[in-house]
Motif scaffolding. Structure first.
Motif, short mmCIF file in Angstrom:
data_model
loop_
_atom_site.label_atom_id
_atom_site.label_comp_id
_atom_site.label_asym_id
_atom_site.label_seq_id
_atom_site.Cartn_x
_atom_site.Cartn_y
_atom_site.Cartn_z
N ASP A 41 0.85 -1.19 0.00
CA ASP A 41 0.00 0.00 0.00
C ASP A 41 0.90 1.25 0.00
O ASP A 41 2.12 1.17 0.13
CB ASP A 41 -0.98 -0.02 1.18
CG ASP A 41 -0.31 0.00 2.55
OD1 ASP A 41 0.77 0.62 2.70
OD2 ASP A 41 -0.87 -0.60 3.49
N ASP A 42 0.29 2.40 -0.15
CA ASP A 42 1.03 3.66 -0.25
C ASP A 42 1.88 3.94 0.99
O ASP A 42 3.01 4.42 0.88
CB ASP A 42 0.09 4.84 -0.50
CG ASP A 42 -0.55 4.79 -1.89
OD1 ASP A 42 -0.10 3.98 -2.71
OD2 ASP A 42 -1.49 5.57 -2.12
N GLY A 43 1.36 3.61 2.17
CA GLY A 43 2.11 3.82 3.40
C GLY A 43 3.37 2.96 3.46
O GLY A 43 4.42 3.42 3.91
N GLN A 44 3.27 1.73 3.00
CA GLN A 44 4.44 0.85 2.97
C GLN A 44 5.47 1.36 1.96
O GLN A 44 6.67 1.31 2.22
CB GLN A 44 4.00 -0.57 2.65
CG GLN A 44 3.21 -1.21 3.78
CD GLN A 44 2.51 -2.48 3.36
OE1 GLN A 44 1.97 -2.59 2.26
NE2 GLN A 44 2.50 -3.46 4.26
N CYS A 45 5.00 1.86 0.83
CA CYS A 45 5.92 2.43 -0.17
C CYS A 45 6.68 3.61 0.43
O CYS A 45 7.90 3.72 0.27
CB CYS A 45 5.16 2.88 -1.41
SG CYS A 45 4.47 1.53 -2.41
#
Length: 129
Positions: free
Chosen positions: A71-75
């Motif tokens: 997800d965007d947070g992990q990226c």
């Protein structure tokens, strides 16, 4: 050959109970190949191919493998921790968390009856003929 199509963050895009090994990484073209041999039934070989690898954190082998789109947070977290830009859709988790991942183009996979030393279906990679 199969290629990733689900676009939703966190989606599972590949799953297998088989044992996979990091088989080859070609520096010049930034290509990574994971391979499951046909040593035990079923009598097939599975290769997972990552192109344009920018960053990876791998274990030598995986007893069972699940690949998920991050997800965007992990990226953002991987980018900050490793000092690289990680665009959404380019981070693939090997498992459930950030302990093993690849930043690359979407992975592709192929299953065939090739032996461990046969050339890769994805073309010549040094060490795989």
């Amino acid at each position: 050959m199969d290629e990733v199509t689900p676009e939703s963050a966190g989606s599972e895009i590949f799953r297998s109970d088989r044992r996979f090994k990091v088989w080859q990484y070609a520096v010049g073209h930034r290509r990574l190949l994971l391979r499951s041999s046909r040593d035990m039934p079923p009598a097939t070989r599975i290769e997972i191919y990552f192109a344009n690898v920018d960053l990876m954190l791998l274990r030598p082998g995986y007893d069972g493998l699940v690949i998920r789109r991050a997800d965007d947070g992990q990226c953002e977290k991987v980018g900050l921790e490793h000092g690289v830009e990680v665009k959404p859709g380019r981070l693939f988790l090997l498992g459930t968390d950030l302990r093993s991942f690849v930043v690359s183009a979407p992975p592709q996979w192929h299953e065939d009856e090739g032996a461990m030393d046969d050339p890769s279906w994805f073309g010549p990679l040094r060490g795989t003929h």
